[in-house]
Scaffold this active site. Structure first.
Site, PDB file in Angstrom:
ATOM      1  N   GLY A 117       0.820  -1.217   0.000  1.00 32.40           N
ATOM      2  CA  GLY A 117       0.000   0.000   0.000  1.00 32.40           C
ATOM      3  C   GLY A 117       0.849   1.261   0.000  1.00 32.40           C
ATOM      4  N   ASP A 209       5.625  -5.497   5.712  1.00 30.54           N
ATOM      5  CA  ASP A 209       5.916  -6.843   6.211  1.00 30.54           C
ATOM      6  C   ASP A 209       5.807  -7.903   5.108  1.00 30.54           C
ATOM      7  OD1 ASP A 209       3.185  -6.317   6.110  1.00 30.54           O
ATOM      8  OD2 ASP A 209       2.686  -7.611   7.798  1.00 30.54           O
ATOM      9  N   THR A 211       6.100  -7.459   1.853  1.00 36.22           N
ATOM     10  CA  THR A 211       7.215  -7.257   0.917  1.00 36.22           C
ATOM     11  C   THR A 211       8.501  -7.853   1.480  1.00 36.22           C
ATOM     12  OG1 THR A 211       6.178  -5.177   0.288  1.00 36.22           O
ATOM     13  CG2 THR A 211       8.475  -5.462  -0.338  1.00 36.22           C
ATOM     14  N   VAL A 238       2.416   2.532   6.493  1.00 33.20           N
ATOM     15  CA  VAL A 238       1.759   3.647   7.166  1.00 33.20           C
ATOM     16  C   VAL A 238       1.203   3.186   8.515  1.00 33.20           C
ATOM     17  CG1 VAL A 238      -0.553   3.327   6.178  1.00 33.20           C
ATOM     18  CG2 VAL A 238       0.260   5.619   6.692  1.00 33.20           C
ATOM     19  N   ASP A 239       0.951   1.875   8.640  1.00 34.29           N
ATOM     20  CA  ASP A 239       0.387   1.351   9.891  1.00 34.29           C
ATOM     21  C   ASP A 239       1.406   1.299  11.030  1.00 34.29           C
ATOM     22  OD1 ASP A 239      -1.836   0.944   8.402  1.00 34.29           O
ATOM     23  OD2 ASP A 239      -1.805  -1.233   8.450  1.00 34.29           O
ATOM     24  N   MET A 282      -6.796   4.000   9.297  1.00 32.65           N
ATOM     25  CA  MET A 282      -6.119   2.772   8.847  1.00 32.65           C
ATOM     26  C   MET A 282      -5.480   2.033  10.006  1.00 32.65           C
ATOM     27  SD  MET A 282      -4.400   3.140   5.226  1.00 32.65           S
ATOM     28  CE  MET A 282      -5.453   3.122   3.783  1.00 32.65           C
ATOM     29  N   GLY A 283      -5.238   0.783   9.790  1.00 31.18           N
ATOM     30  CA  GLY A 283      -4.613  -0.069  10.800  1.00 31.18           C
ATOM     31  C   GLY A 283      -5.231  -1.447  10.706  1.00 31.18           C
ATOM     32  N   MET A 397      -6.937   9.405   2.462  1.00 32.60           N
ATOM     33  CA  MET A 397      -6.407  10.773   2.556  1.00 32.60           C
ATOM     34  C   MET A 397      -5.194  10.863   3.464  1.00 32.60           C
ATOM     35  SD  MET A 397      -9.819  13.024   2.753  1.00 32.60           S
ATOM     36  CE  MET A 397      -8.868  14.504   2.990  1.00 32.60           C
TER      37      MET A 397
HETATM   38  N1  LIG Z   1       4.790 -14.521   2.421  1.00 29.84           N
HETATM   39  C1  LIG Z   1       5.099 -13.879   1.292  1.00 29.84           C
HETATM   40  N2  LIG Z   1       6.018 -14.387   0.446  1.00 29.84           N
HETATM   41  C2  LIG Z   1       6.345 -13.750  -0.682  1.00 29.84           C
HETATM   42  N3  LIG Z   1       5.815 -12.581  -1.063  1.00 29.84           N
HETATM   43  C3  LIG Z   1       4.898 -12.014  -0.276  1.00 29.84           C
HETATM   44  C4  LIG Z   1       4.492 -12.626   0.943  1.00 29.84           C
HETATM   45  N4  LIG Z   1       3.568 -11.817   1.531  1.00 29.84           N
HETATM   46  C5  LIG Z   1       3.400 -10.780   0.687  1.00 29.84           C
HETATM   47  N5  LIG Z   1       4.210 -10.877  -0.383  1.00 29.84           N
HETATM   48  C6  LIG Z   1       4.301  -9.963  -1.513  1.00 29.84           C
HETATM   49  O1  LIG Z   1       4.767  -8.695  -1.063  1.00 29.84           O
HETATM   50  C7  LIG Z   1       4.115  -7.637  -1.767  1.00 29.84           C
HETATM   51  C8  LIG Z   1       3.507  -6.656  -0.803  1.00 29.84           C
HETATM   52  O2  LIG Z   1       2.782  -7.324   0.235  1.00 29.84           O
HETATM   53  P1  LIG Z   1       1.571  -6.640   0.998  1.00 29.84           P
HETATM   54  O3  LIG Z   1       1.214  -7.503   2.133  1.00 29.84           O
HETATM   55  O4  LIG Z   1       0.499  -6.308   0.018  1.00 29.84           O
HETATM   56  O5  LIG Z   1       2.113  -5.227   1.443  1.00 29.84           O
HETATM   57  P2  LIG Z   1       3.195  -4.795   2.521  1.00 29.84           P
HETATM   58  O6  LIG Z   1       4.511  -5.233   2.042  1.00 29.84           O
HETATM   59  O7  LIG Z   1       3.062  -3.332   2.526  1.00 29.84           O
HETATM   60  O8  LIG Z   1       2.803  -5.453   3.806  1.00 29.84           O
HETATM   61  C9  LIG Z   1       3.098  -8.290  -2.672  1.00 29.84           C
HETATM   62  O9  LIG Z   1       3.620  -8.299  -3.986  1.00 29.84           O
HETATM   63  C10 LIG Z   1       2.943  -9.686  -2.118  1.00 29.84           C
HETATM   64  O10 LIG Z   1       2.645 -10.645  -3.120  1.00 29.84           O
HETATM   65  O1  LIG Z   2      -6.808  -0.680  -0.051  1.00 29.33           O
HETATM   66  P1  LIG Z   2      -5.382  -1.106   0.002  1.00 29.33           P
HETATM   67  O2  LIG Z   2      -4.533  -0.379  -0.955  1.00 29.33           O
HETATM   68  O3  LIG Z   2      -5.220  -2.581  -0.090  1.00 29.33           O
HETATM   69  O4  LIG Z   2      -4.794  -0.660   1.387  1.00 29.33           O
HETATM   70  C1  LIG Z   2      -5.439  -0.828   2.586  1.00 29.33           C
HETATM   71  C2  LIG Z   2      -4.491  -1.309   3.628  1.00 29.33           C
HETATM   72  O5  LIG Z   2      -3.297  -0.631   3.647  1.00 29.33           O
HETATM   73  C3  LIG Z   2      -2.790  -0.570   4.973  1.00 29.33           C
HETATM   74  O6  LIG Z   2      -2.508   0.770   5.249  1.00 29.33           O
HETATM   75  C4  LIG Z   2      -1.591  -1.442   5.177  1.00 29.33           C
HETATM   76  O7  LIG Z   2      -0.822  -1.426   4.079  1.00 29.33           O
HETATM   77  P2  LIG Z   2       0.580  -2.150   4.013  1.00 29.33           P
HETATM   78  O8  LIG Z   2       0.480  -3.514   4.612  1.00 29.33           O
HETATM   79  O9  LIG Z   2       0.830  -2.154   2.572  1.00 29.33           O
HETATM   80  O10 LIG Z   2       1.513  -1.277   4.773  1.00 29.33           O
HETATM   81  C5  LIG Z   2      -3.871  -1.120   5.879  1.00 29.33           C
HETATM   82  O11 LIG Z   2      -4.063  -0.356   7.006  1.00 29.33           O
HETATM   83  C6  LIG Z   2      -5.047  -1.181   4.963  1.00 29.33           C
HETATM   84  O12 LIG Z   2      -5.821  -2.300   5.268  1.00 29.33           O
HETATM   85 MG   LIG Z   3       1.510  -5.178   5.453  1.00 36.41          MG
END
Ligand SMILES: Nc1ncnc2c1ncn2[C@@H]1O[C@H](COP(=O)(O)OP(=O)(O)O)[C@@H](O)[C@H]1O
Ligand SMILES: O=P(O)(O)OC[C@H]1O[C@](O)(COP(=O)(O)O)[C@@H](O)[C@@H]1O
Ligand SMILES: [Mg+2]
Length: 475
Positions: A117, A209, A211, A238-239, A282-283, A397
């Site tokens: 996100g 996390d 990523t 952002v969380d 958010m959170g 926002m």
């Molecule tokens: N356990 C995992 N192993 C490999 N890739 C992952 C895993 N969890 C998430 N990803 C990949 O990391 C990217 C971002 O993950 P996401 O959970 O959406 O956001 P964030 O990194 O902000 O927590 C996505 O492309 C997703 O497919």
């Molecule tokens: O609508 P989207 O883009 O999936 O994002 C919403 C989510 O993004 C978050 O801000 C968390 O995002 P990340 O895990 O990417 O940091 C959550 O609080 C919310 O559930």
């Molecule tokens: Mg995350």
């Protein structure tokens, strides 16, 4: 208890510093391949730097993870069973005297990707990576990978966008990510094949996390293939749910934005008869934004977060509390984090199973549900009295704005820390502030650590004292 005096000996035990293992390219690459020669750092000849003694960091420069101790007791986690004080430490981030990539011979080809996100400051990190690589280390081949992990192996030619300082000049003033981002699309072999085929030897991964869990797999695969490629993670969320580091970039900006929504909810609530202002923030699994916005606003009567269960009806419930607030003040403000109270909202089996492309749970709108429950409650219990709920959902926002000054500076330091680490040959690390100093943390550790709100600690007690809200768990 006996007071500690200057004369008394403190810490009688011996101390062990446990340095968290940071991988260096030389740890797994055959020795000595030509490309792994050490080179003097070009900062030596940079007109803006005059490296003096202590300027460059060495592997013995460390930061301690825990800096709080009880000197009276050996019963806490920092002591081993043998009574020794064991302190986890991380390598400090910063420039090294010797680097393992030689930009002078065009040897560096860097890739930058943003995943997950949005978060205020992503563009600043991109900007500073490009400018830092270019200006500090003379790197000329820098590519932005479009739309998250999937961009590595996409067949779109311009998904590997050549970047230079001119292109990113104004980026820190813009929210979002110029590279675009996405969830899902993680295909390990296609990603590493693409990195290898495109000749990237430094990969900068900006994400949360999820990523970082992906980055661990990329790093492991690169080691397995014995590739001369440094992988550096820059924690984004952002969380503020990434563990070990002090806080994540963009978080403070988001809290500031959340204040505006809370202020508006407060104005609406106090301008109505029995007015409730309801703000959803958010959170997903942590309530840091809601907590910090509540503490700094002081207009909030109740803060609901995912780490704390709550209930609506009966003694000690939300309705009883709000009723007393409306009687006392005529209005009330409720802040709810999006992941709070999900178990209370009726949903179908399909909705329970719903996941986004990354595998994160998809939540129902707790704000909309709460608004409707509040209205039903009041109509049932006080059918003749006026009542208003104004629901504000500033979700996107608060994260789609440019970073504030503090976050912009933070992003710059993070980007530079990542560059110095990769140039020095470190890999599989995430950089971030630990107790105020920047360090390199093994990516595996960051992928596993989670920063949640501790509802037993002082900060949560402070929230309760500011709001006076019920202690749902303990009534
Ligand atoms: N356990 C995992 N192993 C490999 N890739 C992952 C895993 N969890 C998430 N990803 C990949 O990391 C990217 C971002 O993950 P996401 O959970 O959406 O956001 P964030 O990194 O902000 O927590 C996505 O492309 C997703 O497919
Ligand atoms: O609508 P989207 O883009 O999936 O994002 C919403 C989510 O993004 C978050 O801000 C968390 O995002 P990340 O895990 O990417 O940091 C959550 O609080 C919310 O559930
Ligand atoms: Mg995350």
């Amino acid at each position: 208890m006996e007071e500690l005096t200057k004369q008394q000996p403190v810490l009688e035990s011996s101390t062990i510093i446990r340095l968290q293992c940071l991988t260096h390219l030389t740890d797994y690459l055959p020795v000595p391949p030509l490309q792994l020669q050490a080179h003097t750092n070009p900062l030596d000849h940079n007109p803006y730097f005059h490296p003096i003694s202590g300027f460059y960091l060495s592997p013995t420069d460390v930061i301690l993870r825990n800096i709080l101790f009880d000197l009276h007791t050996s019963s806490n986690n920092n002591y081993t069973s043998g009574g020794q004080l064991e302190l986890a430490a991380y390598h400090r981030a910063g420039p090294r005297q010797h680097i393992y990539f030689d930009p002078a011979t065009g040897h560096v080809r860097a890739a930058i990707v943003t995943c997950g996100g949005l978060c205020p400051g992503m563009n600043t990190v991109i900007r500073e990576l490009v400018v830092g690589l270019w200006e500090l280390y003379g790197v000329r081949e820098i590519f932005g990978i479009k739309a998250g992990y999937r961009g590595f192996y996409s067949d779109q030619v311009d998904d590997h966008l050549p970047l230079n300082p001119r292109m990113v000049h104004d980026l820190h003033k813009r929210g979002g990510t110029m590279l675009e981002t996405s969830r899902g699309g993680f295909d390990l072999h296609q990603i590493v094949n693409a990195i290898q085929d495109r000749g990237y030897n430094q990969v900068y991964i900006i994400g949360g996390d999820g990523t970082m869990r992906g980055a661990v797999k990329i790093f492991d695969e690169i080691k397995l293939r014995k590739l001369n490629i440094a992988v550096a993670g820059i924690p984004k969320t952002v969380d503020n749910d990434v563990g070990i580091i002090d806080r994540s970039f963009g978080f403070q900006t988001a809290v500031e934005m959340a204040q505006q929504a809370i202020s508006a909810a407060h104005v609406e609530a106090e301008s109505a008869v029995n007015g409730i202002g309801l703000v959803k923030l958010m959170g997903r699994s942590t309530g840091h934004i809601a907590l910090h916005a509540t503490l700094s606003s002081r207009d909030v009567d109740c803060c609901l977060i995912p780490e704390m269960e709550f209930y609506l009806e009966g003694k000690g419930g939300l309705f009883e509390f709000l009723e007393s607030r409306l009687k006392e003040n005529g209005h009330a403000v409720v802040v709810v984090a999006e992941g709070a109270g999900q178990n209370l909202i009726p949903r179908t089996e399909e909705q329970i199973q719903d996941k986004d492309e990354s595998g994160n749970p998809v939540f129902l709108d707790v704000g909309g549900w709460l608004k409707s429950e509040l209205k039903k409650w009041w109509a049932r219990d006080h059918p003749k009295e006026l009542f208003t709920v104004k629901y504000i959902d500033p979700t996107y926002m608060i994260r789609a704005v440019p970073a504030n000054a503090t976050d912009n500076l933070y992003c710059t330091l993070l980007a530079h820390a990542a560059i110095h680490g990769a140039m020095a040959g470190y890999t599989g690390f995430v950089c971030g502030p630990i107790n105020g100093n920047y360090g390199y943390i093994p990516v595996q550790e960051v992928a596993e650590a989670k920063n949640v709100v501790d509802t037993n600690d002082h900060k949560w007690a402070w929230v309760r004292s500011v709001t006076n809200q019920p202690d749902f768990a303990r009534t």
